[in-house]
Design a protein around this motif. Sequence first.
Motif, mmCIF file in Angstrom:
data_model
loop_
_atom_site.group_PDB
_atom_site.id
_atom_site.type_symbol
_atom_site.label_atom_id
_atom_site.label_comp_id
_atom_site.label_asym_id
_atom_site.label_seq_id
_atom_site.Cartn_x
_atom_site.Cartn_y
_atom_site.Cartn_z
ATOM 1 N N ARG A 61 1.081 -1.186 0.052
ATOM 2 C CA ARG A 61 -0.011 0.400 -0.090
ATOM 3 C C ARG A 61 1.137 1.306 0.205
ATOM 4 N NH1 ARG A 61 -2.991 -3.155 4.044
ATOM 5 N NH2 ARG A 61 -1.937 -1.060 5.629
ATOM 6 N N GLY A 62 2.259 1.539 0.475
ATOM 7 C CA GLY A 62 2.562 1.974 0.752
ATOM 8 C C GLY A 62 3.508 2.999 -0.273
ATOM 9 N N ALA A 87 2.261 1.396 12.644
ATOM 10 C CA ALA A 87 1.823 3.186 13.461
ATOM 11 C C ALA A 87 2.875 4.238 13.237
ATOM 12 C CB ALA A 87 2.227 3.355 14.379
ATOM 13 N N GLY A 88 4.158 4.018 12.557
ATOM 14 C CA GLY A 88 5.404 5.549 11.984
ATOM 15 C C GLY A 88 4.467 5.248 10.671
ATOM 16 N N VAL A 89 4.358 5.132 10.014
ATOM 17 C CA VAL A 89 4.467 4.838 8.599
ATOM 18 C C VAL A 89 2.773 5.531 9.372
ATOM 19 C CG1 VAL A 89 3.266 3.743 6.147
ATOM 20 C CG2 VAL A 89 5.277 2.707 7.428
ATOM 21 N N ILE A 120 2.542 9.690 6.795
ATOM 22 C CA ILE A 120 1.640 10.342 6.317
ATOM 23 C C ILE A 120 1.058 10.912 6.858
ATOM 24 C CG2 ILE A 120 -0.013 9.239 4.411
ATOM 25 C CD1 ILE A 120 1.355 6.492 4.171
ATOM 26 N N SER A 121 -0.047 10.338 8.379
ATOM 27 C CA SER A 121 -0.865 11.631 8.459
ATOM 28 C C SER A 121 -0.190 13.347 8.764
ATOM 29 C CB SER A 121 -1.749 11.142 9.850
ATOM 30 O OG SER A 121 -0.766 11.309 10.379
ATOM 31 N N HIS A 144 7.738 12.292 4.774
ATOM 32 C CA HIS A 144 8.128 10.874 3.272
ATOM 33 C C HIS A 144 9.259 10.315 4.767
ATOM 34 C CE1 HIS A 144 5.224 12.450 0.796
ATOM 35 N NE2 HIS A 144 5.128 11.330 0.300
ATOM 36 N N TYR A 145 9.591 11.312 5.273
ATOM 37 C CA TYR A 145 10.877 11.507 6.099
ATOM 38 C C TYR A 145 10.458 9.780 7.091
ATOM 39 C CZ TYR A 145 14.333 11.470 10.002
ATOM 40 O OH TYR A 145 15.435 11.632 10.907
ATOM 41 N N LEU A 146 11.853 9.095 6.816
ATOM 42 C CA LEU A 146 12.031 7.689 7.074
ATOM 43 C C LEU A 146 11.361 6.748 6.536
ATOM 44 C CD1 LEU A 146 13.573 7.574 10.598
ATOM 45 C CD2 LEU A 146 14.782 7.908 9.168
ATOM 46 N N LEU A 147 10.462 7.405 5.517
ATOM 47 C CA LEU A 147 9.112 5.768 4.886
ATOM 48 C C LEU A 147 10.374 4.347 4.367
ATOM 49 C CD1 LEU A 147 6.488 7.898 3.364
ATOM 50 C CD2 LEU A 147 6.449 6.539 5.321
ATOM 51 N N ALA A 148 11.090 4.873 3.497
ATOM 52 C CA ALA A 148 12.026 4.042 2.871
ATOM 53 C C ALA A 148 12.687 3.228 4.381
ATOM 54 C CB ALA A 148 13.171 4.362 1.863
#
Length: 263
Positions: free
Chosen positions: A14-15, A228-230, A234-235, A239-243
């Motif tokens: 989804r991400g 929860a972090g993702v 997003i909320s 986009h920091y640290l998403l990868a």
Amino acid sequence: MADDLSQAGQLLGRGLRARRLELGIAQNVLAAGLCGQSLINKIEQGQGIPDADLLTQLCERLRLPMKQTLRQNYPIRRQPTFSRKVHKLYRAGRFAEVVAYMDATDLLPTLTTDEDLKTYYYYYGWALYQATQEPTGALQHVRTALTMMVPQRPTQYRSLEVLLIAVENYLLADSQPGNFAGFERALAIMRTKRVMDPDENLNVVFYQYAQVLLQQGQVNQAVQTISAGVNWAISHDSHYLLADDYTLLAQAYLQAHQSVAVV
């Protein structure tokens, strides 16, 4: 354990799909030169997890940088030139040079405010750990920074203080397995909106917590924490640290899969 596998795969898929659509990139364009479009579709449907190399390439193509240092700097206001140099080295990941520079510059006695001292010891402690991977010395500096937090249980916290609470727990992980009190305290502060200056660096708390959970074999809780972090990132339009979060998800998937295979 099968639920862990499914949750990790679906969250990652989804991400990646959401980011692809955000950038307006078609599946075949994303796949070009990397893999077949069918594999991209399978990943986005949560039916498979890319290996480390493919995930890295997908994140690069989706403009999601990996292994980032802090997104925002915390200034040492009493010594702005010193502060800028520390930030430059730190953001470049040159952690041994951060430690050497801070050791060689006898400015600590000039720092008279609790905020400057907390910042100094945070950068020194975390850079020392990154440079040596040895937690004892780093923990000493982090705890020194925490003593500057007055009162110790304030109503409102600064972002740096929340990071310090989480980092202390991270550095204790090897010597105190199963102790997640610092992480839970940090997340409770964030979730109850008791941070005076919330910034993107708070994404680090989820990431570090999930890392420790995975290291201790708590895959399900790790996936929940990454999720929860993702969602937090997003909320908050970040986009920091998403990868990096997606990389942890892939690791969680592999770890869970290996456990199933052993059983």
